[in-house]
Design an enzyme around this catalytic site. Sequence first.
Site, PDB file in Angstrom:
ATOM      1  N   TYR A  53       3.178   6.056  10.588  1.00 25.10           N
ATOM      2  CA  TYR A  53       2.395   4.902  10.133  1.00 25.10           C
ATOM      3  C   TYR A  53       3.277   3.888   9.385  1.00 25.10           C
ATOM      4  O   TYR A  53       3.175   2.681   9.613  1.00 25.10           O
ATOM      5  CB  TYR A  53       1.251   5.375   9.234  1.00 25.10           C
ATOM      6  CG  TYR A  53       0.203   4.303   9.002  1.00 25.10           C
ATOM      7  CD1 TYR A  53      -0.837   4.117   9.902  1.00 25.10           C
ATOM      8  CD2 TYR A  53       0.236   3.494   7.854  1.00 25.10           C
ATOM      9  CE1 TYR A  53      -1.802   3.142   9.686  1.00 25.10           C
ATOM     10  CE2 TYR A  53      -0.718   2.524   7.644  1.00 25.10           C
ATOM     11  CZ  TYR A  53      -1.735   2.350   8.562  1.00 25.10           C
ATOM     12  OH  TYR A  53      -2.683   1.382   8.360  1.00 25.10           O
ATOM     13  N   LYS A 102       0.648  -1.050  15.199  1.00 22.72           N
ATOM     14  CA  LYS A 102       2.026  -1.105  15.671  1.00 22.72           C
ATOM     15  C   LYS A 102       2.403  -2.364  16.448  1.00 22.72           C
ATOM     16  O   LYS A 102       3.589  -2.627  16.660  1.00 22.72           O
ATOM     17  CB  LYS A 102       2.309   0.110  16.581  1.00 22.72           C
ATOM     18  CG  LYS A 102       2.305   1.426  15.848  1.00 22.72           C
ATOM     19  CD  LYS A 102       3.383   1.467  14.806  1.00 22.72           C
ATOM     20  CE  LYS A 102       3.150   2.564  13.805  1.00 22.72           C
ATOM     21  NZ  LYS A 102       3.667   2.251  12.486  1.00 22.72           N
ATOM     22  N   HIS A 108       0.839  -1.201   0.000  1.00 24.54           N
ATOM     23  CA  HIS A 108       0.000   0.000   0.000  1.00 24.54           C
ATOM     24  C   HIS A 108       0.873   1.250   0.000  1.00 24.54           C
ATOM     25  O   HIS A 108       1.877   1.324   0.712  1.00 24.54           O
ATOM     26  CB  HIS A 108      -0.899   0.013   1.240  1.00 24.54           C
ATOM     27  CG  HIS A 108      -2.033  -0.953   1.146  1.00 24.54           C
ATOM     28  ND1 HIS A 108      -3.206  -0.792   1.847  1.00 24.54           N
ATOM     29  CD2 HIS A 108      -2.189  -2.081   0.442  1.00 24.54           C
ATOM     30  CE1 HIS A 108      -4.035  -1.784   1.580  1.00 24.54           C
ATOM     31  NE2 HIS A 108      -3.428  -2.585   0.729  1.00 24.54           N
ATOM     32  N   PRO A 139      -4.953  -1.005  18.547  1.00 22.48           N
ATOM     33  CA  PRO A 139      -4.647  -1.425  17.173  1.00 22.48           C
ATOM     34  C   PRO A 139      -4.784  -0.326  16.127  1.00 22.48           C
ATOM     35  O   PRO A 139      -4.414  -0.546  14.972  1.00 22.48           O
ATOM     36  CB  PRO A 139      -5.653  -2.547  16.921  1.00 22.48           C
ATOM     37  CG  PRO A 139      -6.788  -2.250  17.844  1.00 22.48           C
ATOM     38  CD  PRO A 139      -6.169  -1.646  19.065  1.00 22.48           C
ATOM     39  N   TYR A 153      -9.944   4.652   7.276  1.00 25.88           N
ATOM     40  CA  TYR A 153     -10.153   4.951   8.694  1.00 25.88           C
ATOM     41  C   TYR A 153     -11.255   6.008   8.775  1.00 25.88           C
ATOM     42  O   TYR A 153     -11.050   7.141   8.333  1.00 25.88           O
ATOM     43  CB  TYR A 153      -8.873   5.487   9.328  1.00 25.88           C
ATOM     44  CG  TYR A 153      -7.778   4.463   9.527  1.00 25.88           C
ATOM     45  CD1 TYR A 153      -7.568   3.896  10.778  1.00 25.88           C
ATOM     46  CD2 TYR A 153      -6.950   4.062   8.481  1.00 25.88           C
ATOM     47  CE1 TYR A 153      -6.560   2.966  10.986  1.00 25.88           C
ATOM     48  CE2 TYR A 153      -5.945   3.131   8.671  1.00 25.88           C
ATOM     49  CZ  TYR A 153      -5.760   2.585   9.934  1.00 25.88           C
ATOM     50  OH  TYR A 153      -4.764   1.652  10.127  1.00 25.88           O
TER      51      TYR A 153
END
Length: 385
Positions: A379, A291, A72, A287, A195
Amino acid sequence: MRTQVAIVGGGPAGLLLSHLLHRRGIASVVLEGRDRAYVERRQRAGMLEQGTTDVLRESGAGERLDREGLVHHGLELRFGGAGHRIPLTDLTGRTVTVYAQTEIVKDLVALRLADGGDVRFEAEVLEIDASAPSVTYRQDGRTHTLECDYVAGCDGFHGVSRPTVPGLRTFSREYPFAWLGILADVPPSTHELIYANHERGFALHSLRSPKVSRLYLQVPPDEDLGAWPDTRIWDELAARLATGDGWELRQGPVTDRSITPMRSFVAEPMRHDRLFLAGDAAHIVPPTGAKGLNLAVADVTVLARALTERYASGSETLLDGYSATCLRRAWRAEHFSYWMTTLLHVDPAADPFALRLQRSHLDYVASSEAAATTLAENYVGLPFD
């Protein structure tokens, strides 16, 4: 029985550590309380940082990852009925990869057994001696003692390793919500993760493969899973993920569902005498930041390097610095995970002022390259070095 490193826990942290040590000529024994079938089917998330995929590839454990992993280059923040893409690779030069933890465990078990590795399933650890290092465990109705030079506690949050460490300082935070997660046999409705912040709560559209979707809903921490039939789950996901441009959520058979509590936890130090904690045995993150697995990989990478130095030169410099090195990364990940969680979830106790502040923050991240870069570089993961 004797080995150089006794590894308590046969999840991804313990198995990867054993694999890394084997490649450096260091003997280890992995003790796992569950049977092999349970370990290989245990469902966990699988968003891998660039550093994690690099470690797996460099160790020879990346063949199936490279074939089946989904790379991604961005993610989407969705709020106010609109999507806002964060271009991870454009901002950082790095990527993330979707590859389930379940598959990593299968790969590592196969590698260790093919290499003649000593992985003992259904071995219940009873006691750890960190000073004259040894691990006492029960297997097939018999009690055994495994003597060693060092013990690696990779047995998770509920394992026996952490309680062995005296004088631990612990830091924790419980969140007023949980995640209801499902696996569904339906092609994902997105090519990159979504998200979503919605007045009814957070939602996440992830993916497991081109044919399997992974989705989550924010629910109360004491929610009854039985109160969520498939129809209600899909209706709520559709409502929270809805946009004004006609985007549609694909639906299909739900094959797995669970409710996961949200917590942050850190234990310090991560070393006591000859015992070293790694992964969830030392720290837990919510979550939202993806990580947990990546922190575990970082821990055992540092530990493998330190043990290699010890056996090669006799120096314990890296071993002495293990806890401080890993905790620096752990606290950065804790902060990022907390930030993502509070940015996207709806606190049931929040007043209108707090909700407007949250929306302002979302607008800022979606419109500012500097703010988006902060999200992106955390991220995709900070460099392991």
